[in-house]
Design a protein around this motif. Sequence first.
Motif, PDB file in Angstrom:
ATOM      1  N   GLY A  45      -5.879   0.050 -41.977  1.00 25.38           N
ATOM      2  CA  GLY A  45      -6.275  -1.355 -41.986  1.00 25.38           C
ATOM      3  C   GLY A  45      -5.118  -2.329 -41.853  1.00 25.38           C
ATOM      4  N   GLY A  46      -3.894  -1.817 -41.740  1.00 27.41           N
ATOM      5  CA  GLY A  46      -2.724  -2.687 -41.609  1.00 27.41           C
ATOM      6  C   GLY A  46      -2.575  -3.219 -40.195  1.00 27.41           C
ATOM      7  N   ALA A  47      -1.740  -4.202 -40.049  1.00 27.72           N
ATOM      8  CA  ALA A  47      -1.461  -4.785 -38.733  1.00 27.72           C
ATOM      9  C   ALA A  47      -0.957  -3.701 -37.781  1.00 27.72           C
ATOM     10  CB  ALA A  47      -0.413  -5.887 -38.865  1.00 27.72           C
ATOM     11  N   SER A  48      -1.279  -3.841 -36.507  1.00 33.56           N
ATOM     12  CA  SER A  48      -0.846  -2.835 -35.537  1.00 33.56           C
ATOM     13  C   SER A  48       0.671  -2.840 -35.360  1.00 33.56           C
ATOM     14  CB  SER A  48      -1.542  -3.039 -34.198  1.00 33.56           C
ATOM     15  OG  SER A  48      -1.209  -4.295 -33.653  1.00 33.56           O
ATOM     16  N   ALA A  49       1.296  -3.980 -35.608  1.00 33.71           N
ATOM     17  CA  ALA A  49       2.753  -4.084 -35.516  1.00 33.71           C
ATOM     18  C   ALA A  49       3.231  -5.205 -36.434  1.00 33.71           C
ATOM     19  CB  ALA A  49       3.190  -4.363 -34.086  1.00 33.71           C
ATOM     20  N   LEU A  50       4.447  -5.024 -36.944  1.00 35.41           N
ATOM     21  CA  LEU A  50       5.103  -6.044 -37.765  1.00 35.41           C
ATOM     22  C   LEU A  50       6.456  -6.338 -37.142  1.00 35.41           C
ATOM     23  CD1 LEU A  50       4.341  -4.585 -41.321  1.00 35.41           C
ATOM     24  CD2 LEU A  50       3.179  -6.493 -40.186  1.00 35.41           C
ATOM     25  N   SER A  51       6.818  -7.603 -37.073  1.00 36.19           N
ATOM     26  CA  SER A  51       8.087  -8.009 -36.452  1.00 36.19           C
ATOM     27  C   SER A  51       9.214  -8.058 -37.468  1.00 36.19           C
ATOM     28  CB  SER A  51       7.946  -9.392 -35.812  1.00 36.19           C
ATOM     29  OG  SER A  51       7.023  -9.339 -34.767  1.00 36.19           O
ATOM     30  N   THR A  52      10.404  -7.746 -36.987  1.00 30.98           N
ATOM     31  CA  THR A  52      11.583  -7.843 -37.835  1.00 30.98           C
ATOM     32  C   THR A  52      11.730  -9.270 -38.348  1.00 30.98           C
ATOM     33  OG1 THR A  52      13.948  -7.335 -37.987  1.00 30.98           O
ATOM     34  CG2 THR A  52      13.205  -8.371 -35.952  1.00 30.98           C
ATOM     35  N   SER A  53      12.370  -9.414 -39.483  1.00 26.42           N
ATOM     36  CA  SER A  53      12.580 -10.765 -40.016  1.00 26.42           C
ATOM     37  C   SER A  53      14.064 -11.148 -40.012  1.00 26.42           C
ATOM     38  CB  SER A  53      11.968 -10.895 -41.416  1.00 26.42           C
ATOM     39  OG  SER A  53      12.374  -9.839 -42.249  1.00 26.42           O
ATOM     40  N   ILE A  54      14.896 -10.326 -39.371  1.00 26.84           N
ATOM     41  CA  ILE A  54      16.279 -10.740 -39.127  1.00 26.84           C
ATOM     42  C   ILE A  54      16.320 -11.339 -37.721  1.00 26.84           C
ATOM     43  CG2 ILE A  54      17.276  -9.011 -40.679  1.00 26.84           C
ATOM     44  CD1 ILE A  54      18.176  -7.458 -38.128  1.00 26.84           C
ATOM     45  N   PRO A  55      17.293 -12.173 -37.424  1.00 32.74           N
ATOM     46  CA  PRO A  55      17.379 -12.760 -36.084  1.00 32.74           C
ATOM     47  C   PRO A  55      17.939 -11.744 -35.089  1.00 32.74           C
ATOM     48  CG  PRO A  55      19.171 -13.552 -37.450  1.00 32.74           C
ATOM     49  CD  PRO A  55      18.304 -12.700 -38.334  1.00 32.74           C
ATOM     50  N   ALA A  56      17.078 -10.867 -34.601  1.00 29.83           N
ATOM     51  CA  ALA A  56      17.499  -9.712 -33.805  1.00 29.83           C
ATOM     52  C   ALA A  56      18.299 -10.093 -32.561  1.00 29.83           C
ATOM     53  CB  ALA A  56      16.281  -8.881 -33.420  1.00 29.83           C
ATOM     54  N   THR A  57      17.851 -11.098 -31.835  1.00 27.06           N
ATOM     55  CA  THR A  57      18.566 -11.502 -30.626  1.00 27.06           C
ATOM     56  C   THR A  57      19.962 -11.997 -30.976  1.00 27.06           C
ATOM     57  OG1 THR A  57      16.491 -12.055 -29.534  1.00 27.06           O
ATOM     58  CG2 THR A  57      18.504 -13.032 -28.618  1.00 27.06           C
ATOM     59  N   ALA A  58      20.067 -12.797 -32.014  1.00 25.06           N
ATOM     60  CA  ALA A  58      21.374 -13.310 -32.436  1.00 25.06           C
ATOM     61  C   ALA A  58      22.276 -12.177 -32.938  1.00 25.06           C
ATOM     62  CB  ALA A  58      21.197 -14.368 -33.518  1.00 25.06           C
ATOM     63  N   VAL A  59      21.700 -11.188 -33.619  1.00 22.13           N
ATOM     64  CA  VAL A  59      22.486 -10.026 -34.080  1.00 22.13           C
ATOM     65  C   VAL A  59      23.056  -9.295 -32.870  1.00 22.13           C
ATOM     66  CG1 VAL A  59      22.349  -7.754 -35.183  1.00 22.13           C
ATOM     67  CG2 VAL A  59      21.295  -9.724 -36.288  1.00 22.13           C
ATOM     68  N   ALA A  60      22.220  -9.031 -31.862  1.00 23.89           N
ATOM     69  CA  ALA A  60      22.691  -8.336 -30.659  1.00 23.89           C
ATOM     70  C   ALA A  60      23.783  -9.145 -29.948  1.00 23.89           C
ATOM     71  CB  ALA A  60      21.517  -8.062 -29.723  1.00 23.89           C
ATOM     72  N   GLN A  61      23.585 -10.439 -29.838  1.00 31.32           N
ATOM     73  CA  GLN A  61      24.590 -11.295 -29.187  1.00 31.32           C
ATOM     74  C   GLN A  61      25.901 -11.281 -29.979  1.00 31.32           C
ATOM     75  OE1 GLN A  61      22.341 -14.938 -28.998  1.00 31.32           O
ATOM     76  NE2 GLN A  61      21.528 -14.458 -26.963  1.00 31.32           N
ATOM     77  N   HIS A  62      25.803 -11.310 -31.304  1.00 32.71           N
ATOM     78  CA  HIS A  62      26.997 -11.270 -32.147  1.00 32.71           C
ATOM     79  C   HIS A  62      27.752  -9.959 -31.938  1.00 32.71           C
ATOM     80  CE1 HIS A  62      29.674 -11.866 -35.531  1.00 32.71           C
ATOM     81  NE2 HIS A  62      29.324 -10.663 -35.968  1.00 32.71           N
ATOM     82  N   LEU A  63      27.020  -8.847 -31.932  1.00 34.00           N
ATOM     83  CA  LEU A  63      27.676  -7.558 -31.707  1.00 34.00           C
ATOM     84  C   LEU A  63      28.388  -7.525 -30.357  1.00 34.00           C
ATOM     85  CD1 LEU A  63      25.143  -4.909 -33.092  1.00 34.00           C
ATOM     86  CD2 LEU A  63      27.472  -5.336 -33.891  1.00 34.00           C
ATOM     87  N   GLU A  64      27.715  -7.993 -29.336  1.00 35.82           N
ATOM     88  CA  GLU A  64      28.336  -8.006 -28.010  1.00 35.82           C
ATOM     89  C   GLU A  64      29.572  -8.898 -27.981  1.00 35.82           C
ATOM     90  OE1 GLU A  64      25.062  -8.963 -25.430  1.00 35.82           O
ATOM     91  OE2 GLU A  64      24.481  -6.846 -25.278  1.00 35.82           O
ATOM     92  N   ALA A  65      29.524 -10.029 -28.664  1.00 32.81           N
ATOM     93  CA  ALA A  65      30.681 -10.924 -28.729  1.00 32.81           C
ATOM     94  C   ALA A  65      31.856 -10.266 -29.449  1.00 32.81           C
ATOM     95  CB  ALA A  65      30.302 -12.229 -29.431  1.00 32.81           C
ATOM     96  N   GLN A  66      31.551  -9.319 -30.330  1.00 26.64           N
ATOM     97  CA  GLN A  66      32.588  -8.595 -31.061  1.00 26.64           C
ATOM     98  C   GLN A  66      33.042  -7.335 -30.313  1.00 26.64           C
ATOM     99  OE1 GLN A  66      33.937  -9.884 -33.913  1.00 26.64           O
ATOM    100  NE2 GLN A  66      32.610 -11.597 -33.389  1.00 26.64           N
TER     101      GLN A  66
END
Length: 186
Positions: free
Chosen positions: A88-109
């Motif tokens: 009965g749970g949702a079919s999907a749950l989204s992350t609550s961290i800023p995933a796009t910004a995390v990926a961009q930060h890693l790439e910048a590093q």
Amino acid sequence: MIVKRLAREARLALPHVRFAVAVLPTDWARAPGLISELHERHDPVLALHFGVATSMRGFRIETEARNFCRMSPDAAGGLPASNCICEGGASALSTSIPATAVAQHLEAQGFEARLSDDAGGYLCNAVFYHSLLEASTRRDRCRVGFIHIPVEAGEPEAVDRTVAGALEVLKFSLHHAPQVATLTSV
């Protein structure tokens, strides 16, 4: 090994932050209960989960967990009780961290990073879903993220680089939730 080393380095780099660290068993029956127990005991503002993906390069920041279990045996040979994580749970749950910004930060590093909307059908996805579900029931909602990390067996430089990148993810994510962090690995 990586999460324990990450926790040690994080405590040195961020002495004002309280960390709770757990290495979860690769066990369909036990891992979900431990996620609930960790959230209850530590009431984190950030629950950051790491899983190893040996076949990939770079960091994979998961953007959603699906209410799905692949009928694959865990480390003890056990199977999930059902094809879904939460009846009965949702079919999907989204992350609550800023995933796009995390990926961009890693790439910048200087780290290779990409977003993924498929954490798989194994325990990484199940842990991520359970943690997101647990966090959604708390009054002071915690941010939850799951990062698949690259590890090349037998190469100490690769392990050093993985820990350094994971520390960057942690520091960046804590910037958005600076009080308490829970780190887990499956």
